[in-house]
Design an enzyme around this catalytic site. Structure first.
Site, mmCIF file in Angstrom:
data_model
loop_
_atom_site.group_PDB
_atom_site.id
_atom_site.type_symbol
_atom_site.label_atom_id
_atom_site.label_comp_id
_atom_site.label_asym_id
_atom_site.label_seq_id
_atom_site.Cartn_x
_atom_site.Cartn_y
_atom_site.Cartn_z
ATOM 1 N N SER A 288 9.531 -5.388 39.898
ATOM 2 C CA SER A 288 9.876 -4.075 40.452
ATOM 3 C C SER A 288 9.392 -2.918 39.595
ATOM 4 O O SER A 288 9.317 -1.784 40.072
ATOM 5 C CB SER A 288 11.378 -3.975 40.651
ATOM 6 O OG SER A 288 11.814 -4.906 41.634
ATOM 7 N N GLU B 237 -5.444 -7.619 -29.525
ATOM 8 C CA GLU B 237 -6.675 -8.210 -29.018
ATOM 9 C C GLU B 237 -7.939 -7.825 -29.767
ATOM 10 O O GLU B 237 -8.878 -8.609 -29.832
ATOM 11 C CB GLU B 237 -6.835 -7.841 -27.534
ATOM 12 C CG GLU B 237 -5.751 -8.398 -26.623
ATOM 13 C CD GLU B 237 -5.774 -9.907 -26.542
ATOM 14 O OE1 GLU B 237 -6.868 -10.490 -26.435
ATOM 15 O OE2 GLU B 237 -4.694 -10.515 -26.613
#
Length: 630
Positions: free
Chosen positions: A473, A90
């Site tokens: 319950s 690069e």
């Protein structure tokens, strides 16, 4: 001679004027394009988006959250061969230029002039510094205006930061394909290796990717990828970063990209989603998806698996007790049935050991079924005993007298191993009923297991934390606890007999009954709670007062404000499972309350603890809270 000097003086004046004009043009360009550029100072506090990882209590990976899959690596920890490869590919003169490489720029200008009219994409000459300016501060627009802005920012960045900092920004931000951001993530994605284990050839391949990652994907464009990799290796040798011998050896190395291994995640979708929601609430979406958090949860994977399997088995068995609802669908024709069967989608959330099958023949004593792999199996009549037809009010019709009463040729059904004998296939069906499970340490509030339904793929609604249902319950201990504190003992007698009360307003009379529809006369308080007697519970609530029961429900943190009607003594008001679990935890703790938690600790990307769940005693309660760490 005089004419010569006049010509020379004129050319000199023109040259000076041209130079001044060029300088003026450059100065104007810097002023015009540089006046509204983004502030480059923000690059000093680089905080890239990093994956957040969530772990179970034993350290196993539970989930990952990220917008970009990135692992940040400081420049000091980046291997030199990786740095050399990217510089060669690069920006070979990175450590020498001032942000713009004028020689490379001149070559690009000449090349672009030659390409006029050819339709080719303009050639760039961006340095790494310019790419940092583009990636962090500008857009990907292809224009000369953007290139000018890019150059101006590059000059400013070079003046403000050291070269190594600029390179660190580039190597951790660059996109390298396959969802990998930064070189560390790319090394794992393509080679399943950390950076320090990459060879020269592998580092060169990664450096070949920034130009066009999709064009050099080795799985789709292998030859092109090798050519680009070898070019990078050649550039490394030309710049003196590797020897010619090392370059030849690297070029000879085959390019074999090994996709990263599939990470083994603990199967706990609802738990992970609850964690995700809590993290998003506390740290925001950005903190969750970009913050790189390390989260330690309270979940025990072994208990989570037990809870998940127990819930699934219970739902399947309950559903079977209500009869067989019929096939998933039917094949329109039986020619080439394996292909037709393979084209049918599996029901969402189907257990992994179940599979689709089609009925090939059905007689009196058995049925023959075919599977997608063309294998066949026989299902005898005795394994179809549960397949009575569903009737009204939860009733089920008689067991079939022949396999053909249940199955017909072309039916597409589900087949799975028998619960008691896995070697025997059994007719299955996806349960309509759903449910949830919570397992919590009552002393600390740590949620050890949480399952929100039969299958997350079928429904993401969490029935453990989001579904408000009548507890029935399960609410009775609250009533009995209130009675014990108001003069009753376990040996106190309570009448178990018919109970009738006029509800007023033309609503008729309320007549609760026991599950058995029987009456048992005077019974002890202990027997009442043991047998879950509805009539005894209603009489207890009437005796101590529903205002007392309502107060107890608030102290147990079940309800914020329970309506004071006798029906609510039997659990008629809706509540979430996690709240009910917390209430039972208080019973174990002698009335001390705990706050349920699913997260033990959170660390930031640097390893510092930023939140920790703590539990300590405070009077009559156990206080669980988030404590910020210094």
């Amino acid at each position: 001679m005089r004419i010569f000097w006049k010509i020379f003086l004129g050319l000199t004046v023109l040259g000076v004027l041209g130079a001044c004009a060029a300088v003026g043009f450059v100065a104007y360009a810097f002023w015009h394009f540089g006046r509204e550029l983004p502030a480059h100072e923000q690059l000093a506090e680089y905080s890239p988006a990093v994956v957040t990882r969530v772990h179970a209590g034993d350290g196993q990976l539970l989930a990952e959250y990220a917008r970009q899959r990135r692992l940040f690596v400081p420049i000091q920890s980046t291997p030199q061969r990786v740095i050399n490869a990217f510089l060669a590919a690069e920006d070979g003169g990175f450590y020498d230029h001032i942000g713009v490489d004028f020689r490379a720029l001149a070559r690009a200008v000449v090349q672009n002039l030659r390409n006029i009219g050819t339709g080719r994409r303009p050639v760039g000459a961006s340095t790494i510094t310019q790419q940092v300016a583009k990636n962090f501060l500008l857009t990907n627009e292809v224009s000369y205006e953007r290139k000018i802005k890019e150059a101006i920012l590059a000059f400013r960045i070079e003046k403000a930061f050291e070269k190594n900092h600029i390179l660190e920004l580039y190597l951790n931000e660059i996109y390298l394909g396959q969802g990998a951001y930064g070189v560390a993530s790319a090394a794992l994605t393509y080679f399943d290796k950390p950076l320090n284990e990459l060879t020269i050839a592998e580092a060169a391949f990664l450096a070949a990717l920034p130009k066009a990652p999709s064009n050099y994907d080795p799985s789709r464009h292998h030859k092109r990828a090798v050519t680009r990799r070898d070019w990078v290796i050649g550039r490394m040798a030309t710049l003196g970063k590797i020897s010619p011998e090392a370059a030849a050896e690297a070029k000879a190395e085959p390019l074999e990209a090994h996709r990263g291994r599939d990470v083994d995640f603990v199967k706990a979708d609802w738990f992970a989603e609850e964690v995700r929601r809590e993290l998003a609430d506390r740290f925001g979406e950005d903190g969750l998806y970009d913050g790189g958090l390390s989260v330690q949860t309270t979940m025990d994977p072994h208990l989570q698996e037990i809870a998940r399997n127990a819930l699934r088995e219970g739902l399947i068995l309950y559903d079977r007790r209500h009869g067989y609802r019929g096939p998933l669908t039917r094949l329109p024709a039986m020619d080439n049935w394996p292909t037709r069967l393979a084209a049918i989608a599996e029901p969402p959330g189907m257990p992994g050991d179940w599979q689709l099958a089609t009925v090939l023949a059905a007689g009196r004593d058995s049925a023959e079924l075919g599977l997608i792999d063309r294998s066949r199996l026989t299902l005898p009549l005795e394994r179809l005993a549960w397949t009575g037809k569903p009737l009204k009010n939860g009733l089920v019709g008689p067991a079939p007298s022949a396999a053909s009463d249940v199955l017909a040729v072309g039916d597409v059904v589900l087949i799975g191993p028998d619960t008691e004998d896995p070697d025997k296939p059994q007719l299955r069906q996806m349960p309509r009923i759903d449910g949830g499970v919570v397992a919590m340490d009552p002393h600390t509030g740590r949620v050890l297991a949480l399952v929100g339904g039969f299958a997350f793929e079928r429904s993401q609604f969490n029935r453990a934390t989001q579904a408000a249902r009548q507890p029935g319950s399960a609410f009775k201990p609250c009533v009995y606890a209130a009675a014990l504190e108001h003069g009753f003992t376990p040996a106190s007698l309570v009448l178990d007999a018919p109970f009738v009360i006029d509800q007023g307003g033309g609503q008729g009379k309320w007549k609760p009954s026991n599950y058995s529809n029987r009456f048992y006369g005077p019974s002890t308080l202990r027997l009442g709670i043991e047998k879950s007697r509805n009539l005894m519970t209603v009489r207890l609530a009437q005796k101590v007062g529903m205002d007392v029961v309502s107060d107890y429900s608030e102290r147990f943190r079940i309800y914020d404000q329970l309506p004071q009607t006798l029906a609510n003594a039997l659990g008629s008001s809706e509540v979430t499972l996690i709240k009910l679990t917390t209430a039972y935890g208080m019973l174990v703790n002698g009335g001390r309350a705990v706050r349920p938690t699913i997260i033990d600790q959170v660390q930031d990307r640097t390893g510092h603890t930023i939140f920790r769940h703590e539990t300590h005693r405070c009077g009559t309660c156990l206080v669980s809270e988030w404590a910020r760490q210094p």
